[in-house]
Structure formats: C-alpha cells, structure tokens
Design a protein around this motif. Structure first.
Motif, mmCIF file in Angstrom:
data_model
loop_
_atom_site.group_PDB
_atom_site.id
_atom_site.type_symbol
_atom_site.label_atom_id
_atom_site.label_comp_id
_atom_site.label_asym_id
_atom_site.label_seq_id
_atom_site.Cartn_x
_atom_site.Cartn_y
_atom_site.Cartn_z
ATOM 1 N N CYS A 297 12.665 -29.255 24.796
ATOM 2 C CA CYS A 297 12.259 -29.240 23.380
ATOM 3 C C CYS A 297 11.386 -30.453 23.073
ATOM 4 C CB CYS A 297 13.472 -29.359 22.463
ATOM 5 S SG CYS A 297 14.696 -28.092 22.659
ATOM 6 N N GLY A 298 10.529 -30.308 22.085
ATOM 7 C CA GLY A 298 9.785 -31.440 21.518
ATOM 8 C C GLY A 298 8.974 -32.191 22.559
ATOM 9 N N SER A 300 9.981 -33.696 25.167
ATOM 10 C CA SER A 300 10.378 -33.336 26.537
ATOM 11 C C SER A 300 9.659 -32.058 26.976
ATOM 12 C CB SER A 300 11.891 -33.139 26.614
ATOM 13 O OG SER A 300 12.542 -34.326 26.239
ATOM 14 N N ILE A 342 14.577 -30.623 30.910
ATOM 15 C CA ILE A 342 14.226 -32.011 30.612
ATOM 16 C C ILE A 342 14.785 -32.348 29.233
ATOM 17 C CG2 ILE A 342 12.352 -33.691 30.466
ATOM 18 C CD1 ILE A 342 10.561 -31.791 31.946
ATOM 19 N N THR A 343 15.609 -33.372 29.170
ATOM 20 C CA THR A 343 16.143 -33.810 27.882
ATOM 21 C C THR A 343 16.501 -35.282 27.959
ATOM 22 O OG1 THR A 343 18.034 -33.648 26.373
ATOM 23 C CG2 THR A 343 18.344 -32.635 28.523
ATOM 24 N N GLN A 344 15.817 -36.080 27.181
ATOM 25 C CA GLN A 344 16.068 -37.520 27.165
ATOM 26 C C GLN A 344 17.543 -37.803 26.894
ATOM 27 O OE1 GLN A 344 17.178 -41.078 25.710
ATOM 28 N NE2 GLN A 344 16.878 -39.583 24.074
ATOM 29 N N SER A 345 18.049 -37.212 25.816
ATOM 30 C CA SER A 345 19.415 -37.525 25.383
ATOM 31 C C SER A 345 20.457 -36.825 26.229
ATOM 32 C CB SER A 345 19.593 -37.076 23.932
ATOM 33 O OG SER A 345 19.400 -35.670 23.848
ATOM 34 N N GLY A 346 20.086 -35.692 26.799
ATOM 35 C CA GLY A 346 21.078 -34.879 27.511
ATOM 36 C C GLY A 346 22.010 -34.161 26.567
ATOM 37 N N ALA A 395 11.306 -41.494 17.503
ATOM 38 C CA ALA A 395 10.132 -40.984 18.213
ATOM 39 C C ALA A 395 10.198 -41.440 19.672
ATOM 40 C CB ALA A 395 8.860 -41.514 17.558
ATOM 41 N N GLN A 403 9.524 -39.449 31.839
ATOM 42 C CA GLN A 403 9.635 -38.020 32.173
ATOM 43 C C GLN A 403 8.395 -37.581 32.954
ATOM 44 O OE1 GLN A 403 10.113 -36.403 28.228
ATOM 45 N NE2 GLN A 403 12.343 -36.423 28.329
ATOM 46 N N LEU A 480 2.050 -34.974 17.872
ATOM 47 C CA LEU A 480 3.460 -34.990 17.432
ATOM 48 C C LEU A 480 3.868 -36.409 17.025
ATOM 49 C CD1 LEU A 480 6.298 -33.699 17.118
ATOM 50 C CD2 LEU A 480 6.686 -34.180 19.529
ATOM 51 N N LYS A 481 3.462 -37.381 17.856
ATOM 52 C CA LYS A 481 3.828 -38.770 17.564
ATOM 53 C C LYS A 481 3.272 -39.186 16.209
ATOM 54 C CE LYS A 481 6.142 -39.213 19.726
ATOM 55 N NZ LYS A 481 7.153 -38.841 20.684
ATOM 56 N N GLU A 484 5.041 -37.233 13.225
ATOM 57 C CA GLU A 484 6.454 -37.494 12.918
ATOM 58 C C GLU A 484 6.701 -38.884 12.339
ATOM 59 O OE1 GLU A 484 9.414 -37.471 16.101
ATOM 60 O OE2 GLU A 484 7.898 -38.120 17.531
ATOM 61 N N LYS A 599 17.441 -38.301 16.215
ATOM 62 C CA LYS A 599 16.999 -38.372 17.606
ATOM 63 C C LYS A 599 17.621 -37.283 18.477
ATOM 64 C CE LYS A 599 15.695 -41.497 21.227
ATOM 65 N NZ LYS A 599 14.259 -41.179 21.085
ATOM 66 N N VAL A 601 19.217 -33.755 18.664
ATOM 67 C CA VAL A 601 19.349 -32.572 17.818
ATOM 68 C C VAL A 601 20.492 -31.728 18.374
ATOM 69 C CG1 VAL A 601 18.149 -30.610 16.803
ATOM 70 C CG2 VAL A 601 16.920 -32.726 17.255
#
Ligand code: M6R
Length: 604
Positions: A297-298, A300, A342-346, A395, A403, A480-481, A484, A599, A601
């Motif tokens: 998402c987003g 990622s 791919i997910t930064q937060s997991g 952000a 990534q 996007l950056k 947002e 951050k 979701v």
C-alpha cells in the motif's frame, strides 16, 4: 490506527503513560486520554482524563496522582467525531472499568442493542464503548475475576482489536488482548508495559514479547502471563530489540521527517550491509518461481512498482504489482508464484489480509518490513528486514529508499541464482548501489537549491509530477510526499500519458516536476517537458549533473549525481522528499502528523 499504552510498576503512571503515548502519536492524533487506578483513604478509584487534539492538550490537564498503574490512548477516529466524549478510555456504567481499544468492533451495533436491553447506557458514538460494558456484565457474573471477564468478552468481539483494561478494584493488574491489531508487551525491573509498538517503550526496556491474534495477557508489576483465549499457556521467546531510544527522538532536528531524510546514507548502508551478512543465500530458495507479484500500500506500493522493473530486468520473470486493498478481491483462487509483501510497519491490515489470502491461494510468501516481530513476519514464509531504524514521521522517507535498496538486492541476487545475470553483473549492482549511497550523501550535503525551489512551488495549489519507466513510480512517490505533507494537490503521471487527457489541466498555474533519467527514455521525457512548457506550464526538471539539453525547455532545474539511470530513483526520491518537506514547512503544515492520516493503517 490509534496508539495504546498500559503501565504497571513503581513510577508515577501518568508520566510514563503520556511519555510513551507521545511516541505513538503518529498512529493517530485527534484526541487522547488516560485512566489510572488510584488507592486512597476513601478506597479505590479510577482517574480518567481526556482531551481533544494533540497529546500536549492532555498533558496540560494531568496532575501527578501517585498512581502506579494505568492505560492511555491516542485516537484516529473511525466511529464518532473527534471530541472528548468519543476519546478513550471508555468506562462501564459504574466507572470502575476503563478500556482503551485500537481496531474496529464489527458487531458493536448488535452488542450495543443487547446491552441496552439490559439497561446499559452509552455516552459516546464509538464502537469501543461496548467493551467496558460487556466486561462489567461478565465481571459481576463471575464473582469479580477481571482476567476471565476480559477473556470471555474478547471471544465475543468480531473485527479487530487490541485492548487494555484496568479495574479500580484491581490496581495490581492490567489485562490486554489482541485480534488483528498490534500489541507488544515489555518487561523492565519491577515494571511491566504493553503498547501498540516498541517505539513507545524503548526508553524503558528493550525486552519485548509480541502478542499474537487470539491471545490475552495478565500484566502485573513483576510478572506477565500470556494465554490463548481458549486458556492454553503461551510460551514464546522474548525478543531483544536493538533500536535505541535516540533512534526514536528528533535528535536536534525540527521534525522527525527531516531527521529521517538526513539519516538515509546510514539507513541505506545498513540495508546493504545487512543483506550481505545474512541474507545472501536466501534467493537460492526462491529460484523455482516463474512469476512474481508484489503487494503493498501507499509508499510501499511505489517501492513495489520500482521492484517490478528490477525483477523483470534482472530475473526476466514477469512481475505484477497489486495494491493490497485490491489484491484480496481479485478472482484468482490459485496462484503458483512468489508473492512479495512490502510493508514498513508490518502492521498494515490490508497487506496482512492480502498475505493471508495469498497463502490460501497456494503462493510462496515473502515479506519485507522494518519492524522486527511485526504481524506480517508471522503471516509470511520468509521475512527480509529493511534495517532502517525506527521511522516516526507519518510520511515515509528513509524506509522508502531502503525498500528500493531491497528491491535491487533481492531481484539481482535472484537473477544471478536463476542464471539470468552473470557474477560480474551482480558485482556491478553492488558497486552501483554504493555509488547510489554516495549520490544521496551528495544531495544532503547541500540542500540550498532544493530549498529555493520549495519557495517557488509552495504557492501553487496543483502540480503534476512526471516520470517514465523506472522513474514513473518515483514521480508517483514524489507527488504523494508533496500532497500528504504540504496539502498541495499533486498528481503523479507517466509522462507519455499526459497528452491523453491531463494536458487539458496545464496552465501557467500548474507547475510540472519532470524527472529526467539518462536512459532510453531520455529523448521522450525531454519531448514531454517541451510539450508542457509550450502550454505555459512552469517546469522544474530533475536532471543528472552535467545535463545541458534540458536548458532548451526550462532553466529551473535540480541536479543529482547519477549512479546509473537504473539506480536514479533513490537519489531523485531524496530530492523530492526534501522538496516536499521544505514546501510543507514554509506553508506551516503539521509535517510529522499530517491531517487525517496515521502512520500504521490498521483498519481495512
Ligand atoms: O507500513 P506500510 O508500509 O504498510 O504503510 C503503507 C502506507 O500506509 C504508507 O506507505 C503511507 O502511504 C506512507 N506513510 C506515505 O508516506
């Protein structure tokens, strides 16, 4: 969304609860609250404070109460507008039980109806308020066993939840339970913690236990016991997290985001060297695959889009990219391919649910995340870590470039193991990645040009970001950056598509940020810049150092030292992060906490 904290120990509970909560503010920040158990001459009571707005509002209302146990919450509204009534903690009818909740209770309407019939009254518009009322009923029916009452209620809740519960008559315990929303337990000396994520607790402990779905914990000052909701004892290893408290501080910068932008030479280096030390053999395991699909998402997702070009370039494998929220609803029922999440937060719920779906469809699943022990690591067969260090700004910046780094590393090593590229080509990738890190350091060494361009772009209401081939996703991410954090409406577009419609929107009030890379797309993008300029749109071109051709169309440029066109998304992204950051700062925006966002979701 929403951040929750629980504490029991020897310190003033209010200061730990608020301090830890501030580290979770990135998860939601429209209102916040605390509940603390207090014992005095008059007996036991609960102190509850709530405030609308940032946690600083709550902090100004709280006085030290001598309490040693409590719970706190920072909210990202789903049910009910942001106000004090809807803020957590929510309490039962007798104000004896307080609950903080992250997630959504899908069956709250039915539960509310059932409770109303029994005489319960509700004050808020939230789904969460049913939880203390349900616990109240269970507790009074089971002879006053809080742990068992929470267990029974957790079994009845549908949807997603991480909850922490405190009862005024049990100031020696807090109880937490989770289903589909993140929760981590922390242990210190004579004190115990629970929170939505480890960054909240780094100041107090590095010793963590990640709760899983369907688990409940009894948390006391000197002990933590975890069980499944069915009553089985849970014994898993505790994890030592090597992030330091400084990693989660601003370190003298005005915002987390700019600190994290400047950390990129180090975070990229960590991603690169981490790969070489222990993941180099991994792709051997994956060479059986004939197709790959990247799901995210987003930001990622944008990294995944760059990954598509790289997988196809280095492995020759057809590669698809899907948004997690869409992948789940596709008609494919069986898929024999490598699925990369791919997910930064997991913790992004759409991505987690997509990973579950992929397993059902028979795919081999690999995740790329930054957070050790996060939910995605348990939902996939293998996990690769970004090693970026904690990212607090809503952000994404340093985790995006890490990534990308992982995309280069994974695709090239897979390509080598599949026989698609030679050892020399593989070495060349590593060399180019080192040059890429140098290019990033060069950009960060002098940001004055970017700051100048930020002064220019900040006054526009709309902008287009254009790129081609591997820099098309770079354009999407740049847009996007900017949107947002600065609230300037920006659209990222593949440059060649502009003339198929969006060109109609270009005027002298619609700037175009155009990415030029030194590859087979060079002439074409120059042509597109010409088309925009001819229609009066001001163009800011992001060009490799030494380029002179672009001057024919615009004299507004930002340059980057080119590590090779294939690698240019990394330095260009850093330039676009800086452009967005400075424009947002000049517009006085809330950079680390943009409006309406969070951050992680963790709702679908
Ligand atoms: O934690 P994730 O990488 O799964 O998050 C996905 C998106 O919510 C995230 O990338 C979001 O788009 C960024 N915060 C935007 O900067």
């Amino acid at each position: 969304m929403c951040g929750i904290v629980g504490y029991i120990g020897v310190q003033e509970a209010s200061s730990v609860l608020v301090d830890a909560l501030k580290k979770l503010e990135y998860r939601g920040y429209d209102s916040s609250g605390v509940a603390m158990a207090k014992s005095g001459k008059e007996g036991h009571s609960l102190v509850v404070e709530k405030a609308k707005g940032y946690i600083a509002e709550l902090e100004s209302k709280i006085k030290p109460s001598g309490s040693r146990a409590g719970i706190s919450h920072t909210r990202w509204a789903t049910h009910g507008i942001p106000n004090e009534i809807n803020a957590h903690p929510h309490v039962d009818g007798s104000s004896s039980i307080a609950v903080v909740h992250n997630g959504i209770i899908d069956n709250h309407l039915a539960l509310k109806e059932e409770l109303r019939k029994k005489g319960h009254e509700f004050k808020s518009q939230t789904d969460s308020e049913v939880i203390p009322h349900l616990i109240e009923d269970e507790y009074s029916g089971n002879g006053g066993d809080l742990f068992e009452a929470v267990r029974e209620v957790a079994k009845r809740l549908e949807g997603s939840f991480a909850i922490i519960v405190i009862h005024k008559d049990h100031p020696d315990m807090i109880v937490s339970a989770r289903e589909k929303s993140p929760m981590v337990l922390g242990k210190g000396v004579n004190e115990s913690f629970v929170a939505s994520d480890v960054t909240a607790l780094l100041k107090y402990t590095n010793n963590f236990f990640y709760m899983e779905d369907g688990e409940i914990a009894l948390i006391k000052k000197n002990s933590i016991a975890v069980q499944t909701l069915d009553g089985e004892k849970v014994e898993r290893d505790w994890t030592k997290v090597d992030w330091s408290v400084e990693d989660a501080e601003k370190g003298g910068f005005e915002h987390y985001m700019i600190k994290e932008i400047f950390e990129q030479p180090r975070s990229l280096h960590q991603s690169l060297s981490g790969w070489r030390s222990d993941e180099v053999n991994l792709p051997r395991d994956l060479v059986q695959t004939r197709m790959a699909r990247i799901v995210a998402c987003g930001t990622s997702y944008h990294a995944g889009m760059v990954g598509k070009y790289l997988f196809e370039r280095f492995t020759g494998m057809p590669t698809m990219v899907s948004m997690a929220s869409e992948y789940r609803f596709a008609n494919t029922t069986k898929e024999d391919s490598l699925l990369l999440f791919i997910t930064q937060s997991g913790e992004t719920l759409d991505t987690i649910m997509a990973a579950r779906e992929a397993r059902k469809r028979g795919s081999r699943t690999v995740s790329i995340t930054n957070v050790v022990g996060s939910t995605i690591t348990r939902e996939t067969d293998l996990t690769l870590y970004l090693r970026s260090g904690p990212e607090i700004g809503v952000a994404a910046s340093k985790t995006f470039t890490s990534q990308l780094m992982m995309m280069y590393l994974l695709s090239s090593h897979m390509g080598y193991n599949m026989g698609s590229i030679s050892r020399e080509e593989l070495k060349d990738v590593t060399m180019c990645l080192r040059n890429t890190i140098r290019a990033v350091a060069g950009i960060l060494g002098d940001t004055s040009q970017v700051e100048e361009q930020a002064k220019w772009i900040k006054d526009f209401d709309n902008a287009f970001y254009l790129g081609r081939y591997i820099n098309y996703p770079t354009a999407l991410e740049g847009a996007l950056k900017m949107k947002e954090i600065s609230y300037i409406h920006c659209e990222g577009y593949p440059a060649g598509e502009l003339k198929h419609g969006p060109l109609a929107l270009l005027t002298e009030k619609t700037p175009v940020v155009a990415i030029v890379s030194n590859d087979h797309t060079y002439d074409k993008i120059l042509g597109n810049i010409g088309e925009c300029a001819a229609r009066g749109a001001p163009v800011l071109a992001i060009v490799p150092e030494g380029d002179t051709e672009v001057m024919k169309y615009t004299d507004r440029t930002l340059t980057y030292s080119d590590p090779g066109a294939l690698y240019s998304p990394i330095p260009i992204s850093v330039t676009l992060q800086l452009l967005a950051y400075h424009a947002a700062n000049l517009r006085d925006c809330s950079i680390d906490k943009p409006r309406n966002l969070a951050k992680s979701v963790t709702v679908e």
